[in-house]
Design a protein around this motif. Structure first.
Motif, PDB file in Angstrom:
ATOM      1  N   THR A  99       0.832  -1.209   0.000  1.00  0.00           N
ATOM      2  CA  THR A  99       0.000   0.000   0.000  1.00  0.00           C
ATOM      3  C   THR A  99       0.861   1.251   0.000  1.00  0.00           C
ATOM      4  OG1 THR A  99      -0.139   0.080   2.422  1.00  0.00           O
ATOM      5  CG2 THR A  99      -1.815  -1.205   1.277  1.00  0.00           C
ATOM      6  N   ALA A 100       2.108   1.125  -0.435  1.00  0.00           N
ATOM      7  CA  ALA A 100       3.084   2.197  -0.291  1.00  0.00           C
ATOM      8  C   ALA A 100       3.143   3.086  -1.534  1.00  0.00           C
ATOM      9  CB  ALA A 100       4.456   1.598   0.025  1.00  0.00           C
ATOM     10  N   ASN A 101       4.201   3.877  -1.624  1.00  0.00           N
ATOM     11  CA  ASN A 101       4.450   4.737  -2.781  1.00  0.00           C
ATOM     12  C   ASN A 101       5.944   5.012  -2.848  1.00  0.00           C
ATOM     13  OD1 ASN A 101       5.078   7.426  -1.363  1.00  0.00           O
ATOM     14  ND2 ASN A 101       3.076   6.900  -0.473  1.00  0.00           N
TER      15      ASN A 101
ATOM     16  N   GLY B  47      -1.877   1.580  -9.539  1.00  0.00           N
ATOM     17  CA  GLY B  47      -2.834   1.513  -8.450  1.00  0.00           C
ATOM     18  C   GLY B  47      -2.388   2.230  -7.190  1.00  0.00           C
ATOM     19  N   ARG B  48      -1.211   2.869  -7.228  1.00  0.00           N
ATOM     20  CA  ARG B  48      -0.704   3.567  -6.053  1.00  0.00           C
ATOM     21  C   ARG B  48      -0.264   4.981  -6.414  1.00  0.00           C
ATOM     22  NH1 ARG B  48      -0.517  -2.109  -6.650  1.00  0.00           N
ATOM     23  NH2 ARG B  48      -0.126  -3.113  -4.650  1.00  0.00           N
TER      24      ARG B  48
ATOM     25  N   LEU C 218      -7.746   2.095   3.634  1.00  0.00           N
ATOM     26  CA  LEU C 218      -8.016   2.402   2.231  1.00  0.00           C
ATOM     27  C   LEU C 218      -9.498   2.687   2.038  1.00  0.00           C
ATOM     28  CD1 LEU C 218      -5.829  -0.360   0.553  1.00  0.00           C
ATOM     29  CD2 LEU C 218      -5.183   1.982   1.113  1.00  0.00           C
ATOM     30  N   GLY C 219      -9.798   3.770   1.357  1.00  0.00           N
ATOM     31  CA  GLY C 219     -11.181   4.143   1.115  1.00  0.00           C
ATOM     32  C   GLY C 219     -11.818   4.935   2.237  1.00  0.00           C
TER      33      GLY C 219
ATOM     34  N   ILE D  23      -5.827  -3.157  -4.153  1.00  0.00           N
ATOM     35  CA  ILE D  23      -5.015  -3.839  -3.151  1.00  0.00           C
ATOM     36  C   ILE D  23      -5.615  -5.198  -2.813  1.00  0.00           C
ATOM     37  CG2 ILE D  23      -3.963  -3.648  -0.889  1.00  0.00           C
ATOM     38  CD1 ILE D  23      -3.026  -1.587  -3.040  1.00  0.00           C
ATOM     39  N   GLU D  24      -6.922  -5.292  -2.779  1.00  0.00           N
ATOM     40  CA  GLU D  24      -7.551  -6.589  -2.499  1.00  0.00           C
ATOM     41  C   GLU D  24      -7.248  -7.597  -3.603  1.00  0.00           C
ATOM     42  OE1 GLU D  24     -11.613  -5.481  -1.898  1.00  0.00           O
ATOM     43  OE2 GLU D  24     -11.350  -5.224   0.280  1.00  0.00           O
ATOM     44  N   GLU D  25      -7.279  -7.143  -4.856  1.00  0.00           N
ATOM     45  CA  GLU D  25      -6.921  -8.036  -5.965  1.00  0.00           C
ATOM     46  C   GLU D  25      -5.451  -8.431  -5.863  1.00  0.00           C
ATOM     47  OE1 GLU D  25      -6.280  -7.903 -10.787  1.00  0.00           O
ATOM     48  OE2 GLU D  25      -7.860  -6.640  -9.949  1.00  0.00           O
TER      49      GLU D  25
END
Length: 289
Positions: free
Chosen positions: A40-42, A66-67, A148-149, A201-203
């Motif tokens: 979940t980083a960057n 996605g990030r 997230l979200g 992230i779930e995928e």
């Protein structure tokens, strides 16, 4: 990003299936180091490394699809797809061979890439990752996924919530603050939320759980440094990589060594000024040149 005035940012088009990737470069005079961040980083997580590696090395980091500020397609999140993006990124920069750094999921992407394309990787640095993780580790990653979200009323409240989490309590520093400031976007109402969409992230997690990375370890031909963080993610015992797992990884990769960085966890082993991390990386990069 404004956090990195010494470098330059660009949007790179035409990567793999047509996504745009946000890429940041810290200029340097030596070999190119390409850095891959975690789940979940960057790309900003690599600032601490760039500080010690430039100007002796050129450092490039990017936001995975996605990030961050990269494109976020509705589907297409898996290690093989990230490896396609990575290959296209190297081609764009005219890099036939590169030094790869990876943290967490980024280390697994680097393992996959180095195993599948050994001729393209000169050296490899795996920061607390690169293995098939135990099932309970996914439970320990839940706080990172749950945010997230979620909309937080303000950036200051978002940062305050993060500072209270077990993995950051007593460990908060300027690198973490800059990293999480880049991580969020503002809503029209002034709230903030993570730039990473939860569906991506779930995928990613579902596809990651089906991969078996030990298949690629023995195919890696380049010298490899494994940095292990001994402290837990949420508790004292749930470290991502145990000492036994780190030793097994080093035995499986033909030219690998393990360095344990004391008093660090999965996050602070990278996002912080850890002298043992810095000495180990410098020494590893100098060796065999």
């Amino acid at each position: 990003p404004s956090s990195f005035p010494e470098g330059s940012s660009l949007m790179l088009t035409g990567i793999a299936t047509g996504v745009k990737l946000a890429v940041h470069e810290w200029p340097g005079n030596g070999a190119t180091i390409l850095c891959i961040h975690g789940l979940t980083a960057n790309h900003t997580c690599w600032e601490s490394m760039a500080e010690i590696l430039t100007p002796d090395y050129r450092v490039i980091a990017y936001d995975l699809r996605g990030r961050g500020d990269s494109d976020k397609p509705p589907t297409g999140y898996s290690v093989p797809i990230h490896a396609e993006d990575l290959a296209a990124l190297l081609d764009h920069h005219g890099l036939k061979r590169v030094i790869l750094f990876g943290h967490s999921l980024g280390a697994n992407i680097a393992v996959y890439f180095a195993g599948r394309y050994p001729g393209r990787v000169r050296k490899l640095v795996l920061v607390d990752g690169g293995i098939d993780v135990r099932a309970e580790i996914f439970d320990s990653l839940r706080p990172a996924l749950d945010r997230l979200g979620i909309e937080f009323p303000s950036l200051s409240m978002f940062l305050a919530v993060l500072q209270s989490l077990p993995m950051f309590a007593g460990r908060w520093n300027e690198y973490l603050e800059r990293y999480f400031c880049y991580d969020v976007e503002s809503t029209p109402g002034g709230a903030v939320r993570s730039k990473a969409p939860k569906h991506a992230i779930e995928e990613e997690v579902a596809n990651f759980a089906r991969e078996r990375f030990w298949v690629y370890h023995h195919q890696i031909r380049c010298p490899t440094l494994i940095l292990r963080a001994p402290d837990g993610l949420l508790t004292e015992t749930d470290c991502l990589m145990t000492q036994a797992e780190a030793r097994a990884l080093a035995r499986a990769i033909p030219k690998a060594k393990v360095v344990v960085v004391p008093n660090t966890n999965h996050y602070t082993v990278l996002l912080g000024k850890n002298e043992k991390t810095r000495r180990a990386v410098r020494s590893f990069l100098r060796s065999g040149r």
